[in-house]
Design a protein around this motif. Sequence first.
Motif, PDB file in Angstrom:
ATOM      1  N   ARG A   1       0.837  -1.203   0.000  1.00 40.11           N
ATOM      2  CA  ARG A   1       0.000   0.000   0.000  1.00 40.11           C
ATOM      3  C   ARG A   1       0.872   1.255   0.000  1.00 40.11           C
ATOM      4  O   ARG A   1       0.603   2.226  -0.730  1.00 40.11           O
ATOM      5  N   LEU A   2       1.926   1.243   0.784  1.00 42.70           N
ATOM      6  CA  LEU A   2       2.810   2.412   0.848  1.00 42.70           C
ATOM      7  C   LEU A   2       3.566   2.605  -0.467  1.00 42.70           C
ATOM      8  O   LEU A   2       3.796   3.749  -0.895  1.00 42.70           O
ATOM      9  N   ARG A   3       3.956   1.507  -1.100  1.00 41.66           N
ATOM     10  CA  ARG A   3       4.633   1.650  -2.401  1.00 41.66           C
ATOM     11  C   ARG A   3       3.721   2.326  -3.397  1.00 41.66           C
ATOM     12  O   ARG A   3       4.139   3.201  -4.177  1.00 41.66           O
ATOM     13  N   ALA A   4       2.458   1.941  -3.372  1.00 39.03           N
ATOM     14  CA  ALA A   4       1.498   2.548  -4.293  1.00 39.03           C
ATOM     15  C   ALA A   4       1.317   4.035  -4.008  1.00 39.03           C
ATOM     16  O   ALA A   4       1.228   4.859  -4.932  1.00 39.03           O
ATOM     17  N   ARG A   5       1.279   4.401  -2.730  1.00 36.76           N
ATOM     18  CA  ARG A   5       1.127   5.814  -2.377  1.00 36.76           C
ATOM     19  C   ARG A   5       2.327   6.634  -2.817  1.00 36.76           C
ATOM     20  O   ARG A   5       2.200   7.778  -3.280  1.00 36.76           O
ATOM     21  N   LEU A   6       3.512   6.061  -2.684  1.00 32.75           N
ATOM     22  CA  LEU A   6       4.709   6.793  -3.094  1.00 32.75           C
ATOM     23  C   LEU A   6       4.805   6.914  -4.606  1.00 32.75           C
ATOM     24  O   LEU A   6       5.311   7.915  -5.126  1.00 32.75           O
TER      25      LEU A   6
ATOM     26  N   ALA B   1      -3.124   7.874  12.807  1.00 36.34           N
ATOM     27  CA  ALA B   1      -3.032   7.124  11.553  1.00 36.34           C
ATOM     28  C   ALA B   1      -1.774   7.526  10.774  1.00 36.34           C
ATOM     29  O   ALA B   1      -1.098   6.676  10.179  1.00 36.34           O
ATOM     30  N   PHE B   2      -1.462   8.823  10.777  1.00 39.08           N
ATOM     31  CA  PHE B   2      -0.259   9.275  10.083  1.00 39.08           C
ATOM     32  C   PHE B   2       1.007   8.723  10.748  1.00 39.08           C
ATOM     33  O   PHE B   2       1.932   8.273  10.066  1.00 39.08           O
ATOM     34  N   GLU B   3       1.052   8.753  12.086  1.00 37.58           N
ATOM     35  CA  GLU B   3       2.217   8.227  12.804  1.00 37.58           C
ATOM     36  C   GLU B   3       2.367   6.724  12.567  1.00 37.58           C
ATOM     37  O   GLU B   3       3.488   6.218  12.433  1.00 37.58           O
ATOM     38  N   ARG B   4       1.235   6.039  12.474  1.00 38.08           N
ATOM     39  CA  ARG B   4       1.277   4.597  12.177  1.00 38.08           C
ATOM     40  C   ARG B   4       1.909   4.362  10.811  1.00 38.08           C
ATOM     41  O   ARG B   4       2.801   3.515  10.655  1.00 38.08           O
ATOM     42  N   ASP B   5       1.479   5.117   9.810  1.00 38.81           N
ATOM     43  CA  ASP B   5       2.019   4.932   8.453  1.00 38.81           C
ATOM     44  C   ASP B   5       3.487   5.349   8.391  1.00 38.81           C
ATOM     45  O   ASP B   5       4.288   4.727   7.676  1.00 38.81           O
ATOM     46  N   LEU B   6       3.852   6.382   9.119  1.00 37.17           N
ATOM     47  CA  LEU B   6       5.236   6.824   9.115  1.00 37.17           C
ATOM     48  C   LEU B   6       6.137   5.738   9.733  1.00 37.17           C
ATOM     49  O   LEU B   6       7.233   5.462   9.230  1.00 37.17           O
ATOM     50  N   LEU B   7       5.661   5.083  10.815  1.00 37.91           N
ATOM     51  CA  LEU B   7       6.429   3.995  11.423  1.00 37.91           C
ATOM     52  C   LEU B   7       6.539   2.824  10.452  1.00 37.91           C
ATOM     53  O   LEU B   7       7.615   2.222  10.310  1.00 37.91           O
ATOM     54  N   LEU B   8       5.434   2.506   9.752  1.00 36.89           N
ATOM     55  CA  LEU B   8       5.475   1.432   8.753  1.00 36.89           C
ATOM     56  C   LEU B   8       6.422   1.782   7.607  1.00 36.89           C
ATOM     57  O   LEU B   8       7.136   0.909   7.088  1.00 36.89           O
ATOM     58  N   LEU B   9       6.447   3.040   7.205  1.00 36.75           N
ATOM     59  CA  LEU B   9       7.338   3.456   6.130  1.00 36.75           C
ATOM     60  C   LEU B   9       8.794   3.236   6.519  1.00 36.75           C
ATOM     61  O   LEU B   9       9.602   2.714   5.729  1.00 36.75           O
ATOM     62  N   CYS B  10       9.129   3.603   7.744  1.00 36.33           N
ATOM     63  CA  CYS B  10      10.512   3.411   8.205  1.00 36.33           C
ATOM     64  C   CYS B  10      10.844   1.932   8.346  1.00 36.33           C
ATOM     65  O   CYS B  10      11.985   1.509   8.064  1.00 36.33           O
ATOM     66  N   ALA B  11       9.872   1.106   8.753  1.00 31.30           N
ATOM     67  CA  ALA B  11      10.110  -0.340   8.830  1.00 31.30           C
ATOM     68  C   ALA B  11      10.259  -0.921   7.437  1.00 31.30           C
ATOM     69  O   ALA B  11      11.120  -1.789   7.204  1.00 31.30           O
TER      70      ALA B  11
ATOM     71  N   ALA C   1      11.897  -3.017  -2.419  1.00 29.88           N
ATOM     72  CA  ALA C   1      11.126  -2.251  -3.410  1.00 29.88           C
ATOM     73  C   ALA C   1      10.628  -0.942  -2.806  1.00 29.88           C
ATOM     74  O   ALA C   1      10.614   0.109  -3.475  1.00 29.88           O
ATOM     75  N   LEU C   2      10.218  -0.981  -1.546  1.00 32.60           N
ATOM     76  CA  LEU C   2       9.751   0.236  -0.889  1.00 32.60           C
ATOM     77  C   LEU C   2      10.920   1.209  -0.685  1.00 32.60           C
ATOM     78  O   LEU C   2      10.755   2.430  -0.852  1.00 32.60           O
ATOM     79  N   ALA C   3      12.099   0.709  -0.381  1.00 36.10           N
ATOM     80  CA  ALA C   3      13.273   1.577  -0.258  1.00 36.10           C
ATOM     81  C   ALA C   3      13.578   2.257  -1.589  1.00 36.10           C
ATOM     82  O   ALA C   3      13.936   3.441  -1.638  1.00 36.10           O
ATOM     83  N   ASP C   4      13.431   1.505  -2.711  1.00 38.20           N
ATOM     84  CA  ASP C   4      13.642   2.096  -4.032  1.00 38.20           C
ATOM     85  C   ASP C   4      12.623   3.204  -4.302  1.00 38.20           C
ATOM     86  O   ASP C   4      12.974   4.261  -4.855  1.00 38.20           O
ATOM     87  N   CYS C   5      11.384   2.963  -3.889  1.00 39.22           N
ATOM     88  CA  CYS C   5      10.347   3.978  -4.093  1.00 39.22           C
ATOM     89  C   CYS C   5      10.674   5.265  -3.330  1.00 39.22           C
ATOM     90  O   CYS C   5      10.456   6.376  -3.832  1.00 39.22           O
TER      91      CYS C   5
ATOM     92  N   HIS D   1      16.120   6.019   2.078  1.00 41.17           N
ATOM     93  CA  HIS D   1      15.581   6.075   3.432  1.00 41.17           C
ATOM     94  C   HIS D   1      14.346   6.960   3.444  1.00 41.17           C
ATOM     95  O   HIS D   1      14.069   7.704   2.500  1.00 41.17           O
ATOM     96  N   ALA D   2      13.615   6.883   4.552  1.00 46.07           N
ATOM     97  CA  ALA D   2      12.423   7.713   4.723  1.00 46.07           C
ATOM     98  C   ALA D   2      12.825   9.050   5.318  1.00 46.07           C
ATOM     99  O   ALA D   2      13.784   9.155   6.068  1.00 46.07           O
ATOM    100  N   SER D   3      12.071  10.081   4.959  1.00 42.09           N
ATOM    101  CA  SER D   3      12.263  11.400   5.550  1.00 42.09           C
ATOM    102  C   SER D   3      10.900  11.967   5.904  1.00 42.09           C
ATOM    103  O   SER D   3       9.859  11.530   5.392  1.00 42.09           O
ATOM    104  N   PHE D   4      10.906  12.965   6.789  1.00 43.97           N
ATOM    105  CA  PHE D   4       9.656  13.554   7.207  1.00 43.97           C
ATOM    106  C   PHE D   4       9.009  14.311   6.064  1.00 43.97           C
ATOM    107  O   PHE D   4       7.776  14.306   5.894  1.00 43.97           O
TER     108      PHE D   4
END
Length: 647
Positions: free
Chosen positions: A23-28, A67-77, A84-88, A101-104
């Motif tokens: 889901r996060l890959r699709a959002r990115l 919900a945003f903090e949850r997704d941000l934690l999932l993004l960093c995980a 593939a998510l790291a590439d995105c 890496h993820a950034s704010f």
Amino acid sequence: MNARAPLDWTDANQQLLAAEFARLRARLSKPGSRPARHGAQQRVQARAALDGDAAIDQLTTAFGLSAFERDLLLLCAGVEMDAALADCCAQAQGRGGGLRHASFALALAALDGAHWSALSPQRPLRRWRLLDVDDAADLSTARLRIDERVLHFLAGLNEPDAHLRPLLRPAMPLPFAAPAHEAATQQIAGQIAAAHDAPLPVFVLEGDDPGAQEDVAARAARAAGLACLTLRAEDIPADAADRDALLTRWQREAVLLGAGLYVDASEGLTPAARHLVEQAGGLCLLGVREPVTLRAASRHHAVSRPQEADRRILWRQALGPEAAAHAGEALDQAASQFGLDARTLQLTAAALAPALREPGVDPHAALWQASAQASRRRLDGLAQRLTPAAGWDDLVLPDPQMAVLRQIAAHLRQRHRVHQDWGFAAAQSRGLGLATLFTGESGTGKTLAAEALARETGLDLYRIDLSAVVSKYIGETEKNLRRLFEAAEDGGAILLFDEADALFGKRSEVKDSHDRYANIEISYLLQRMESYRGLAVLTTNLKSNLDNAFLRRLRFVVQFPFPDQELRARIWRGVFPAATPTRGLDPRQLARLNLTGGSIRNVALNAAFLAADAGTEVTMAHVLQAAHAEAAKRERPLADAETRGWP
């Protein structure tokens, strides 16, 4: 200590994570797009397979993530777990070949419900160190990294934080609990249950049995459905920043593991430990020897060494029915004499039980020996254990003094009957100690009498080095005395304070702070002597050095006189062992030498060496030569009357 989830839950949790990462890959890839139906179905199927909440949902609920903090934690995980998510992330930030890496800034642009406060120090992600922010860049573009402990938790591996492992260990419950300790456990468990969702107080366990305190902590936590981890007070860092980091990691760990904290301050409550327990929250139990006052709300419970009745119960439980039946009355005698702490008692009983079940074993000897050995472990490091060589027959004293010594032995042997069976212990709690003064000049038999008492009663005898007890530092003498008496309680050993004038002399008038603290030290000693259930023997050369207030608190005072000529003749008759070759020794003539019993033994030994070196029997001439050497040592030459008519 590890809480690895069942495999089926782990698989379902991994499937849910994979769906969330998709889901996060699709959002990115397409910011602002709605989640694909296929991805939504994957998440529904994964949740249906879960037996309980997914790890990410547990974290969200436990730490109150938006919900945003949850997704941000999932993004960093996902950056760590999904290539593939790291590439995105790299492509979305224009870094296709750079750091992934993820950034704010990325999260604010791509994720729903974004709010700037998510990375404020007070919000859960940073408050509980779920995420770390790279300080090398500004907040929006800095690298965000999920904490390794949290990453493992999301993956279904609930193992303790690597930073805490050197400091924490699982609390060690005992196989059995003394009735008084079980009552304390039930009280604490009831107080925890009654709190419901309200903050819990700190539960302070006060007393001289650290092993039982840890057992009570473990049992109380288990009753609340929690694990219990032990942290030693001396391991808590004094540096404020390090201590706060430890506190945060523990508070997070308490949530992730579902655990309470037991802080073992049996060696003293340090300022750092006090601060930590006051701030810990959750289920926190503190074990101390002396009562303490905390700034946080607290409940206090006495957890001390089991009393005699409870020790009998523990012995029977730990030995088992068969071994306890074989022990018979010896079990009651051991429980009466040896005040072992709960853990030492149970370990000793478990090791002894197989031997007691063997036919032909003397249960009294086996129990007594095993208990005595267990009781020596602490005291051996604080005092010198003496092996008693003298018995009643070796003492040459007037009849009144011998009668008092036999009374003292009777007190030691019959303590259980008089104190417990006849009710004196219940009628009066103070003054049951057996503090005794031996007074007389050096060599008159004071130490020999202590040896005879130890041999007669089968008790250990320890000589106390006062130079190791008395300290120039305020408060240290009381601490040393407390350790000494507590260790001696294990076996009711006879304590011999030899040449005790240095510590038990006349209390001074208070002229300065040092005089005041010296008097406090003596008062503390008197208190410990009165409460000590064994025999404390104090020896002094000058009774006049002791004040009347001190003498009133002694049970027995035995005056060891300088032996008269008749007593000296009795000593000379028995001083040479039967195997020593002698010729022409006249005890009546030898008794004219004005020597104490100790000096007579010195002269006899030196005379034996002189004779052995000359290759002859011990004669009066050898004794005379040795007597002159003894007199020279004392700087008091022999008088003519002592050697007149000497052959």
